[in-house]
Design a protein around this motif. Structure first.
Motif, PDB file in Angstrom:
ATOM      1  N   PHE A   1       7.849   3.149  -9.547  1.00  0.00           N
ATOM      2  CA  PHE A   1       8.345   2.455 -10.734  1.00  0.00           C
ATOM      3  C   PHE A   1       9.334   3.345 -11.489  1.00  0.00           C
ATOM      4  O   PHE A   1       9.132   4.558 -11.606  1.00  0.00           O
ATOM      5  N   ILE A   2      10.405   2.720 -11.974  1.00  0.00           N
ATOM      6  CA  ILE A   2      11.376   3.408 -12.822  1.00  0.00           C
ATOM      7  C   ILE A   2      10.872   3.445 -14.256  1.00  0.00           C
ATOM      8  O   ILE A   2      10.979   4.447 -14.962  1.00  0.00           O
ATOM      9  N   ASP A   3      10.316   2.331 -14.702  1.00  0.00           N
ATOM     10  CA  ASP A   3       9.692   2.222 -16.017  1.00  0.00           C
ATOM     11  C   ASP A   3       8.597   1.173 -15.901  1.00  0.00           C
ATOM     12  O   ASP A   3       8.251   0.744 -14.798  1.00  0.00           O
ATOM     13  N   ALA A   4       8.062   0.746 -17.013  1.00  0.00           N
ATOM     14  CA  ALA A   4       6.944  -0.192 -16.971  1.00  0.00           C
ATOM     15  C   ALA A   4       7.351  -1.568 -16.472  1.00  0.00           C
ATOM     16  O   ALA A   4       6.487  -2.390 -16.148  1.00  0.00           O
ATOM     17  N   SER A   5       8.651  -1.846 -16.378  1.00  0.00           N
ATOM     18  CA  SER A   5       9.117  -3.166 -15.953  1.00  0.00           C
ATOM     19  C   SER A   5       9.657  -3.170 -14.529  1.00  0.00           C
ATOM     20  O   SER A   5       9.344  -4.058 -13.736  1.00  0.00           O
ATOM     21  N   MET A   6      10.484  -2.184 -14.187  1.00  0.00           N
ATOM     22  CA  MET A   6      11.163  -2.180 -12.892  1.00  0.00           C
ATOM     23  C   MET A   6      10.429  -1.286 -11.900  1.00  0.00           C
ATOM     24  O   MET A   6      10.219  -0.095 -12.158  1.00  0.00           O
ATOM     25  N   GLY A   7      10.043  -1.884 -10.766  1.00  0.00           N
ATOM     26  CA  GLY A   7       9.337  -1.113  -9.752  1.00  0.00           C
ATOM     27  C   GLY A   7       9.592  -1.644  -8.361  1.00  0.00           C
ATOM     28  O   GLY A   7      10.153  -2.735  -8.172  1.00  0.00           O
ATOM     29  N   PHE A   8       9.152  -0.864  -7.358  1.00  0.00           N
ATOM     30  CA  PHE A   8       9.428  -1.189  -5.962  1.00  0.00           C
ATOM     31  C   PHE A   8       8.193  -0.920  -5.102  1.00  0.00           C
ATOM     32  O   PHE A   8       7.478   0.063  -5.312  1.00  0.00           O
ATOM     33  N   ILE A   9       7.971  -1.808  -4.149  1.00  0.00           N
ATOM     34  CA  ILE A   9       6.932  -1.639  -3.134  1.00  0.00           C
ATOM     35  C   ILE A   9       7.634  -1.494  -1.792  1.00  0.00           C
ATOM     36  O   ILE A   9       8.501  -2.304  -1.453  1.00  0.00           O
ATOM     37  N   SER A  10       7.274  -0.474  -1.033  1.00  0.00           N
ATOM     38  CA  SER A  10       7.894  -0.303   0.279  1.00  0.00           C
ATOM     39  C   SER A  10       6.843  -0.371   1.373  1.00  0.00           C
ATOM     40  O   SER A  10       5.728   0.124   1.226  1.00  0.00           O
ATOM     41  N   THR A  11       7.209  -1.029   2.472  1.00  0.00           N
ATOM     42  CA  THR A  11       6.485  -0.933   3.732  1.00  0.00           C
ATOM     43  C   THR A  11       7.385  -0.131   4.664  1.00  0.00           C
ATOM     44  O   THR A  11       8.405   0.406   4.240  1.00  0.00           O
ATOM     45  N   ARG A  12       7.047  -0.048   5.925  1.00  0.00           N
ATOM     46  CA  ARG A  12       7.904   0.727   6.827  1.00  0.00           C
ATOM     47  C   ARG A  12       9.282   0.095   6.988  1.00  0.00           C
ATOM     48  O   ARG A  12      10.263   0.796   7.204  1.00  0.00           O
ATOM     49  N   GLU A  13       9.380  -1.213   6.875  1.00  0.00           N
ATOM     50  CA  GLU A  13      10.658  -1.857   7.156  1.00  0.00           C
ATOM     51  C   GLU A  13      11.057  -2.876   6.097  1.00  0.00           C
ATOM     52  O   GLU A  13      11.869  -3.760   6.364  1.00  0.00           O
ATOM     53  N   GLY A  14      10.508  -2.769   4.895  1.00  0.00           N
ATOM     54  CA  GLY A  14      10.881  -3.717   3.863  1.00  0.00           C
ATOM     55  C   GLY A  14      10.667  -3.159   2.469  1.00  0.00           C
ATOM     56  O   GLY A  14       9.824  -2.280   2.251  1.00  0.00           O
TER      57      GLY A  14
ATOM     58  N   PHE B   1      10.277  -4.505  -1.673  1.00  0.00           N
ATOM     59  CA  PHE B   1      10.077  -5.612  -2.596  1.00  0.00           C
ATOM     60  C   PHE B   1      10.232  -5.064  -4.015  1.00  0.00           C
ATOM     61  O   PHE B   1       9.712  -3.991  -4.336  1.00  0.00           O
ATOM     62  N   TYR B   2      10.951  -5.790  -4.845  1.00  0.00           N
ATOM     63  CA  TYR B   2      11.225  -5.293  -6.192  1.00  0.00           C
ATOM     64  C   TYR B   2      10.678  -6.264  -7.237  1.00  0.00           C
ATOM     65  O   TYR B   2      10.538  -7.466  -7.007  1.00  0.00           O
ATOM     66  N   THR B   3      10.346  -5.707  -8.387  1.00  0.00           N
ATOM     67  CA  THR B   3       9.930  -6.495  -9.545  1.00  0.00           C
ATOM     68  C   THR B   3      10.711  -6.016 -10.758  1.00  0.00           C
ATOM     69  O   THR B   3      11.004  -4.820 -10.885  1.00  0.00           O
ATOM     70  N   GLN B   4      11.053  -6.933 -11.613  1.00  0.00           N
ATOM     71  CA  GLN B   4      11.754  -6.597 -12.853  1.00  0.00           C
ATOM     72  C   GLN B   4      10.976  -7.068 -14.073  1.00  0.00           C
ATOM     73  O   GLN B   4      11.493  -7.046 -15.189  1.00  0.00           O
ATOM     74  N   ASN B   5       9.719  -7.474 -13.839  1.00  0.00           N
ATOM     75  CA  ASN B   5       8.888  -7.944 -14.949  1.00  0.00           C
ATOM     76  C   ASN B   5       7.497  -7.317 -14.911  1.00  0.00           C
ATOM     77  O   ASN B   5       6.498  -7.963 -15.218  1.00  0.00           O
ATOM     78  N   GLY B   6       7.444  -6.051 -14.501  1.00  0.00           N
ATOM     79  CA  GLY B   6       6.182  -5.325 -14.543  1.00  0.00           C
ATOM     80  C   GLY B   6       5.158  -5.759 -13.524  1.00  0.00           C
ATOM     81  O   GLY B   6       3.958  -5.574 -13.737  1.00  0.00           O
ATOM     82  N   GLY B   7       5.597  -6.339 -12.403  1.00  0.00           N
ATOM     83  CA  GLY B   7       4.674  -6.705 -11.343  1.00  0.00           C
ATOM     84  C   GLY B   7       4.150  -8.117 -11.398  1.00  0.00           C
ATOM     85  O   GLY B   7       3.271  -8.486 -10.613  1.00  0.00           O
ATOM     86  N   ARG B   8       4.690  -8.933 -12.293  1.00  0.00           N
ATOM     87  CA  ARG B   8       4.220 -10.317 -12.357  1.00  0.00           C
ATOM     88  C   ARG B   8       4.782 -11.159 -11.218  1.00  0.00           C
ATOM     89  O   ARG B   8       4.197 -12.165 -10.829  1.00  0.00           O
ATOM     90  N   SER B   9       5.936 -10.757 -10.679  1.00  0.00           N
ATOM     91  CA  SER B   9       6.517 -11.429  -9.513  1.00  0.00           C
ATOM     92  C   SER B   9       7.349 -10.420  -8.736  1.00  0.00           C
ATOM     93  O   SER B   9       7.830  -9.429  -9.296  1.00  0.00           O
TER      94      SER B   9
END
Length: 510
Positions: free
Chosen positions: A413-426, A428-436
Motif C-alpha cells: 500500500f502507498i497510503d490507506a487508500s491506494m494499494g496493490f495485490i500481486s500474484t506471480r503473474e498478475g 490488482f489495484y485498489t483506490q478506495n482502501g480495499g473495498r474494490s
C-alpha cells in the motif's frame, strides 16, 4: 549351427515363439510403467508432501538444511529411477513392435547376438542351459518344442521364472546325446527370493540412513540470531494473555542496530542499539507463525519471519501474532511506544481461518493497514482481507475482502487508500482502501516471456517517487531462460505498468 538354417527353423515356429514372447514383453512393460508411477508418487509426490510438512515445523537452520538436502536427493534418485524405467519401456516397445509387425526383423536382431548353442544337461524335471557363463534352469513343464530334426535333435523354447514375477524366454537345442551326469550346481528354490531380499535390505538401509541423517544431532554452528532449543512446557502467562520472562536477558552484540533475537527458550528479545540493551517481547516465537507460515517461494524456517509482520524501533515497535489453535485463530497486534518498556495489544481480527500470508503497514498520519490471505476450498485461490486503523494500531476495523484466483505473493500500500495485490503473474489495484479491486495491465517487451512473470515480491514494494509516478521492480524471464529484475512505472495510479529498463539478472540469493 548355420544361422540360415536356424532362421528357417525359427520362422516355422513363429506362432509358438510369438505366443511365448508377447506376454513376456507385455509383462515387462507393465512392470516398468508401474515402477515409474510408483517412483513418481513416492519420490516426487510423497517426498514433496513430507518436505513441506517438515519445513513448516523445523526449528533449526541445520535441520532445515538436512531436510532440503534429503528432499533434493530423493528428487534426483527418483528421477534416475523414472528415467531408467522409461528407457526400459522404450526398449520393450521396440521389441514388441518388431515381434508383432516384423517377425523376421526381430529374429534377425536376436540372431545377431547368437554365438551357437551350448550343451544342454537335464534331469527328470529341468533342463540346464548355459548362457554367458551362467547356468539357467528351465522347468520342463515350461518348455515347448519348436521343430524336430531328422537326427532327433529338438529346437525348443522355454520360460525362466525370475523374482517379482518376471519371466524371460530362452531358445535352445536339445540334442539326442543326453548327459544325465554331472548336473550343474544351480540354486535351489529357497534361494529364489534372494533378489527380493536384496531390494528390501537396500530400501531399509536407505530409509534408515535418511532417518539417522535427519535426526542425528548436528555440530553445525547456528546463527546466534536464530538459535533455538527445547522450550519448557511450563510457560507463565499474564492476565492479559502475554508471556512472562523466564530466561536470562541476552548478553550479546547484535549485527544490526534494530534486531529481533530468539533465545534458546523461544523467548523474544529486541534491541535498538546493536545489543547494548535488550528488551523482552512478551510473546512466544510460535505465536508469530500461526496458520500456514509459507510464501509462494516455499516454507519459512523457524527463526525467520515474513516481512512487515514486525518492526523494531525506539519510538514504535509492533508484532502481528495469533492466539488459539485448530481451524480458527484470533489475530492481534502487540505494540510499544517506549522502546519496549511497556506493551499494549489490540485485536485485529477474530476467528480467522486458513491464515497464510500476512502484513502490516503504517503511514505518517497514524493510519495503517493489516492485510492477510486465507486459502479457500477452490484450488489455488485465496481470500484477501484488509483491516484498517486510524490511531496507530490501537483499534482495528475490517474494510473489505476479495478473492484472488492465485496465491498472494505480496500486498503493498502507498497510503490507506491506494494499494496493490500481486500474484506471480498478475497485479490488482485498489483506490478506495480495499473495498474494490481491478486487475492492472502489465506491458511485457517482445524479448520476454508472457508466462515468465514474477511480479513484485517482498522486500520489493510499490513506491511513489513523485505525485504522478509509481515505481516497482518486476522479475521477467527472457526467452533464453534467464530471469531479470526490471524497472516498471505507472502514470495512472497503477492501472497500467510500462517497462522502463532491465536492471540486473536475478540470482538464487534474490
Amino acid at each position: 549351427m548355420d544361422k540360415e538354417l536356424l532362421m528357417i527353423d525359427l520362422l516355422s515356429g513363429k506362432k509358438i515363439i510369438t505366443a511365448v514372447f508377447l506376454p513376456i514383453y507385455r509383462q515387462r512393460l507393465r512392470l516398468s510403467i508401474s515402477l515409474s508411477l510408483f517412483s513418481a508418487g513416492f519420490f516426487l509426490g510423497l517426498n514433496t508432501l513430507v518436505y513441506r510438512y517438515l519445513m513448516a515445523r523445523v526449528q533449526t537452520t541445520s535441520a532445515a538444511q538436512k531436510i532440503v538436502g534429503l528432499h533434493y536427493f530423493a528428487l534426483i534418485f527418483g528421477g534416475i529411477i523414472i528415467t531408467l524405467c522409461l528407457i526400459q519401456c522404450v526398449f520393450v516397445l521396440v521389441h514388441l513392435f518388431f515381434l508383432k509387425r516384423n517377425f523376421q526383423g526381430w529374429l534377425t536382431r536376436i540372431l545377431q547376438k547368437f554365438s551357437g548353442f551350448s550343451k544342454v544337461v537335464e534331469d527328470e524335471e529341468h533342463y540346464f542351459v548355459k548362457r554367458k557363463q551362467k547356468e539357467v534352469r528351465l522347468a520342463k513343464k515350461d518348455c515347448l518344442v519348436l521343430t524336430e530334426r531328422i537326427n532327433g535333435d529338438k529346437l525348443m523354447i522355454g520360460v525362466e521364472k525370475l523374482d517379482l514375477g518376471v519371466t524371460r524366454g530362452f531358445i535352445f537345442l536339445r540334442t539326442t546325446k543326453i548327459d544325465f551326469h554331472q548336473l550343474p550346481n544351480v540354486q535351489t528354490d529357497k534361494h529364489k527370493g534372494a533378489g527380493k531380499l536384496a531390494i528390501f535390505i537396500g530400501l531399509f538401509c536407505l530409509l534408515l540412513g535418511s532417518f539417522l541423517y535427519l535426526f542425528t544431532k548436528t555440530e553445525t554452528k547456528e546463527n546466534t540470531s536464530t538459535a533455538v532449543a527445547h522450550v519448557s512446557e511450563e510457560v507463565k502467562i499474564t492476565a492479559s494473555g502475554l508471556l512472562k520472562q523466564q530466561g536470562a536477558t541476552p548478553n550479546k552484540v547484535a549485527q544490526k542496530e534494530n534486531e529481533l533475537y530468539v533465545a534458546n527458550t523461544h523467548e523474544l528479545f529486541q534491541t535498538t542499539d546493536r545489543g547494548q540493551h535488550w528488551q523482552f517481547v512478551p510473546l512466544k516465537a510460535e505465536w508469530l507463525r500461526g496458520g500456514s507460515y509459507t510464501l509462494t517461494s516455499g516454507e519459512i524456517p523457524f527463526g525467520y519471519w515474513m516481512d512487515y509482520t514486525y518492526q523494531v524501533g525506539k519510538d514504535f515497535s509492533f508484532y502481528l501474532y495469533t492466539t488459539g489453535s485448530g481451524d480458527y485463530l484470533d489475530l492481534y497486534l502487540l505494540f510499544s511506544n517506549d522502546n519496549g518498556e511497556t506493551w499494549q495489544k489490540s485485536q485485529v481480527g477474530e476467528k480467522v481461518r486458513n491464515l497464510r500470508y500476512r502484513k502490516v503497514q503504517f503511514f505518517e498520519n497514524g493510519t495503517g493497514i493489516a492485510a492477510i490471505s486465507q486459502t479457500t476450498a477452490m484450488s489455488g485461490s485465496e481470500q484477501v482481507c484488509l483491516f484498517a486503523t486510524q490511531n496507530h494500531g490501537q483499534d482495528w476495523y475490517p474494510v473489505g475482502n476479495t478473492t484472488i484466483n492465485a496465491p498472494i505473493q505480496n500486498i503493498s500500500f502507498i497510503d490507506a487508500s491506494m494499494g496493490f495485490i500481486s500474484t506471480r503473474e498478475g497485479i490488482f489495484y485498489t483506490q478506495n482502501g480495499g473495498r474494490s479491486y481491478h486487475e492492472a495491465l502489465v506491458n511485457v517487451p517482445e524479448d520476454y516471456l508472457l508466462g515468465g512473470l514474477d511480479l513484485f515480491q517482498s522486500p520489493n514494494e510499490v513506491t511513489q517517487p513523485n505525485s504522478t509516478t509509481l515505481e516497482a521492480k518486476f522479475y521477467l524471464t527472457k526467452k533464453d531462460g534467464h530471469m531479470y529484475a526490471c524497472l516498471y512505472r505507472s502514470y495512472d495510479s497503477g492501472q497500467t505498468w510500462a517497462f522502463v529498463r532491465q536492471l540486473s539478472e536475478v540470482t538464487s540469493a534474490d
